[in-house]
Motif scaffolding. Sequence first.
Motif, PDB file in Angstrom:
ATOM      1  N   GLU A  97       0.898  -1.153   0.069  1.00 20.80           N
ATOM      2  CA  GLU A  97       0.116  -0.105   0.036  1.00 20.80           C
ATOM      3  C   GLU A  97       0.799   1.494  -0.112  1.00 20.80           C
ATOM      4  N   TYR A  98       2.239   1.061   0.239  1.00 18.41           N
ATOM      5  CA  TYR A  98       2.973   2.377   0.142  1.00 18.41           C
ATOM      6  C   TYR A  98       3.035   3.141  -1.117  1.00 18.41           C
ATOM      7  N   GLU A  99       2.784   4.518  -0.858  1.00 15.13           N
ATOM      8  CA  GLU A  99       2.945   5.359  -1.994  1.00 15.13           C
ATOM      9  C   GLU A  99       3.329   6.371  -1.765  1.00 15.13           C
ATOM     10  N   GLY A 100       4.118   7.298  -2.763  1.00 17.87           N
ATOM     11  CA  GLY A 100       4.739   8.244  -2.573  1.00 17.87           C
ATOM     12  C   GLY A 100       6.436   8.172  -2.816  1.00 17.87           C
ATOM     13  N   LYS A 101       7.179   9.038  -2.633  1.00 22.61           N
ATOM     14  CA  LYS A 101       8.590   9.171  -2.958  1.00 22.61           C
ATOM     15  C   LYS A 101       9.450   9.615  -1.683  1.00 22.61           C
ATOM     16  N   THR A 102      10.816   9.102  -1.774  1.00 24.80           N
ATOM     17  CA  THR A 102      11.810   9.465  -0.820  1.00 24.80           C
ATOM     18  C   THR A 102      12.756  10.414  -1.470  1.00 24.80           C
ATOM     19  N   CYS A 103      13.172  11.250  -0.909  1.00 19.33           N
ATOM     20  CA  CYS A 103      14.362  12.263  -1.260  1.00 19.33           C
ATOM     21  C   CYS A 103      15.529  12.090  -0.517  1.00 19.33           C
ATOM     22  N   ILE A 104      16.776  11.686  -0.689  1.00 19.47           N
ATOM     23  CA  ILE A 104      17.781  11.606   0.146  1.00 19.47           C
ATOM     24  C   ILE A 104      18.998  12.059  -0.360  1.00 19.47           C
ATOM     25  N   GLY A 105      19.789  13.208   0.347  1.00 24.26           N
ATOM     26  CA  GLY A 105      20.800  13.583  -0.387  1.00 24.26           C
ATOM     27  C   GLY A 105      21.716  14.454   0.409  1.00 24.26           C
ATOM     28  N   ASP A 106      22.906  15.041   0.057  1.00 24.04           N
ATOM     29  CA  ASP A 106      23.696  15.915   0.628  1.00 24.04           C
ATOM     30  C   ASP A 106      23.597  17.216   0.204  1.00 24.04           C
ATOM     31  N   PHE A 107      23.474  18.140   1.253  1.00 19.16           N
ATOM     32  CA  PHE A 107      23.949  19.551   1.028  1.00 19.16           C
ATOM     33  C   PHE A 107      25.521  19.678   1.222  1.00 19.16           C
ATOM     34  N   VAL A 108      26.219  19.968   0.282  1.00 21.93           N
ATOM     35  CA  VAL A 108      27.772  20.096   0.468  1.00 21.93           C
ATOM     36  C   VAL A 108      27.908  21.496   0.246  1.00 21.93           C
ATOM     37  N   LYS A 109      28.574  22.077   1.257  1.00 19.77           N
ATOM     38  CA  LYS A 109      28.780  23.744   1.072  1.00 19.77           C
ATOM     39  C   LYS A 109      30.343  23.850   1.376  1.00 19.77           C
ATOM     40  N   GLY A 110      30.929  24.776   0.567  1.00 23.90           N
ATOM     41  CA  GLY A 110      32.321  25.061   0.674  1.00 23.90           C
ATOM     42  C   GLY A 110      32.750  26.473  -0.267  1.00 23.90           C
ATOM     43  N   MET A 111      34.068  26.305  -0.729  1.00 20.86           N
ATOM     44  CA  MET A 111      34.652  27.289  -1.460  1.00 20.86           C
ATOM     45  C   MET A 111      34.647  26.689  -2.886  1.00 20.86           C
ATOM     46  N   LYS A 112      34.416  27.584  -3.808  1.00 22.41           N
ATOM     47  CA  LYS A 112      34.764  27.080  -5.325  1.00 22.41           C
ATOM     48  C   LYS A 112      35.315  28.348  -5.943  1.00 22.41           C
ATOM     49  N   ASP A 113      36.637  28.392  -6.468  1.00 20.16           N
ATOM     50  CA  ASP A 113      37.235  29.577  -7.030  1.00 20.16           C
ATOM     51  C   ASP A 113      37.015  30.837  -6.425  1.00 20.16           C
ATOM     52  N   GLY A 114      37.150  30.358  -5.160  1.00 20.33           N
ATOM     53  CA  GLY A 114      37.036  31.816  -4.188  1.00 20.33           C
ATOM     54  C   GLY A 114      35.693  32.227  -3.770  1.00 20.33           C
TER      55      GLY A 114
END
Lengths: 413, 413
Positions: free
Chosen positions: B310-327
Amino acid sequence: MKKNVLIIGAGGVAQVVAHKCAQNNDVLGDIHIASRTKSKCDAIIASVHDKKAMKVEGKLEGHALDALDIEATKALITATGSQIVINVGTAFLNMSVLRACMDTGVAYIDTAIHEEPNKICETPPWYGNYEWKRAQECEEKGITAILGAGFDPGVVNAYARLAKDDYLDKVTDVDIVDINAGSHGKYFATNFDPEINFREFTGVVYAWQGGEWTVNKMFEIGKDYDLPVVGTRRAYLCGHDEVHSLAKNMDGADVRFWMGFGDHYINVFTVLKSIGLLSEQPVKLADGSEVVPLKVVKACLPDPSSLAPEYEGKTCIGDFVKGMKDGKERTVFIYNVADHKEAYNEVGSQGISYTAGVPPVAAAMLVASGEWDVKKMANVEELAPKPFLNILNKIGLQTCIRDENGERELHFD
Amino acid sequence: MKKNVLIIGAGGVAQVVAHKCAQNNDVLGDIHIASRTKSKCDAIIASVHDKKAMKVEGKLEGHALDALDIEATKALITATGSQIVINVGTAFLNMSVLRACMDTGVAYIDTAIHEEPNKICETPPWYGNYEWKRAQECEEKGITAILGAGFDPGVVNAYARLAKDDYLDKVTDVDIVDINAGSHGKYFATNFDPEINFREFTGVVYAWQGGEWTVNKMFEIGKDYDLPVVGTRRAYLCGHDEVHSLAKNMDGADVRFWMGFGDHYINVFTVLKSIGLLSEQPVKLADGSEVVPLKVVKACLPDPSSLAPEYEGKTCIGDFVKGMKDGKERTVFIYNVADHKEAYNEVGSQGISYTAGVPPVAAAMLVASGEWDVKKMANVEELAPKPFLNILNKIGLQTCIRDENGERELHFD
């Protein structure tokens, strides 16, 4: 004229009954307390002596008794010379104790309707399933049996009768409202045995309306009541014992019972019930063993008697009685306000036990004096209310009224 | 090059592992499933055949095994000629199964950290208490042991590594977010064994912030995340396995784990926990017997595997990765979206089991091919992420990214 009291049960209500009997032992005579666990009787007796509650010198004794054993109960009644039995044990005992009283010719008083352990919420009127089947035999034998003589049922039945006798020409509606505005400081607790307490709310809700039994779900119908002392409180239509006798004895008026619940109580109750944790039917654990979830919930919750020392605040319980007076519509609210802390200071119990335990002692005093020794089975509203309320005024539960003239105490001297 | 897989466990995740191994048995060879209850292995095998999941003809067999018995496990590894063990049994088994693999010289893969039944939430880093103590011996013996190769931990570790390698010059923050936006239609249920599930949330919450372990209470810190497909969801800082390896392997970046909970879940959890019904310590019932409340709650809740149809719907799993790129400051969100119904249609399990069960099979395929047969113990972020994510794209879990250029799939061919 009867005397010598046997108290059946040794819980929180029995503790109040014992203290109040002791305070009035000049009228009531010897006091005996019987429970399956004699040590619980002994603890109550110690508490009575601690408070120096015995009005005059006299007997106060504890006994081990399985009150489902009718012959053993009859033997104890005879051995102690008891002429009045106050049954404040579990609701499963009523019919056995009543039988023992009928066979020995003594008076019977209880505070709650009979229940069978495996049945919840039987066909209305509930009294018709058990107690009233013995009414004719009581009358033939001249046995005094006073049913439901606690606060609710009990005092609220007397309030309904008083309103009918003195304040209205015709009663159309009796709405009994029970609000505990006290706080025990715990996350969640029940005021008496969780097993019995939850049983009240897991079935359907019966009310007497329009000349017939109506059925609702628990927490389906809520209403805000503005009450003396405790203020505005939300109460919910519930099933309760007194509806089942007042439906017969109030000349066809509607009869409803409302109990106050906070959102927190309802939430906890709903979670536990929805998951199945309030079930009295066993579930099978992963290891194959079986356990009744409700018994585990009971084991996790605080022992109701442990709440008393910290309990604060007040209860307000009473009847909104509506009808016609001199050709006009009129509503009176007859009620009592009790205080948890005062109850604890006087008898070592919280306010819920106090309001339930004082009235059967008043009833016993009226049986002793003969005023309520009616030689038949009766619900409280069938008996003269003023002598009962008069004693209650003097021994700890003051009756008040709110009507078009404001709020005031009622006195019956 | 290794082949022939022994799957330990026969729950919902093992079912997914078996189906995915079968779909890739041209690479993986023979498939064996071992559980204390052989009938559960047989049910999985029947399900694999029902779906005609075997890619090529080959062995698929079930075995009764108590995997705490190291000698028995070694004997089964040897008898079946297995060179890769995928441990998806209860978290209490890890150290026994790892020992058996080290003694027989085969590769070990698991999806969750080791736990001892009587301990909740030990000193961080959790891997240091058990698995990492065997790291030196694995290296000396050339044993491949891949820890935490499910989705979270597992795929999210690879996402963190990918962000560090390809999208940022320096990582300052890794926030892993796990949202199950699916609905099972029950009043309340856990997505895997309630006993293990609730243990995750009854202790304290560890995060790695500012170069040290920080401690919070469960549900103390909540945050709304706006996510692809599932929309805005509230997630709470939780303890979780991957924080304990990423804290070591992300060059000092802060690492936090956030799980989405609805108000209803939190309410039910709070009621049960506050009353003491989630306790793993026994309580004494009125009849003197003892019972562990959590086991009674488990018995009352739906069996997690019963939710799948009966399970319906979605999962969303992930990483917010924050840092520096080209200053400049930059944040990327690398994630997967899975669908409960699609998972059920493909392998007969719900989406939570699917996301946990597919990744260890991808890891096994990389061990089989040699790419991840690293002859030492490793957490997933210590291994090349692209081959892993490339296989996952092909076998059911597509990697996506959201950054300043919008949302899109990532491909690694």
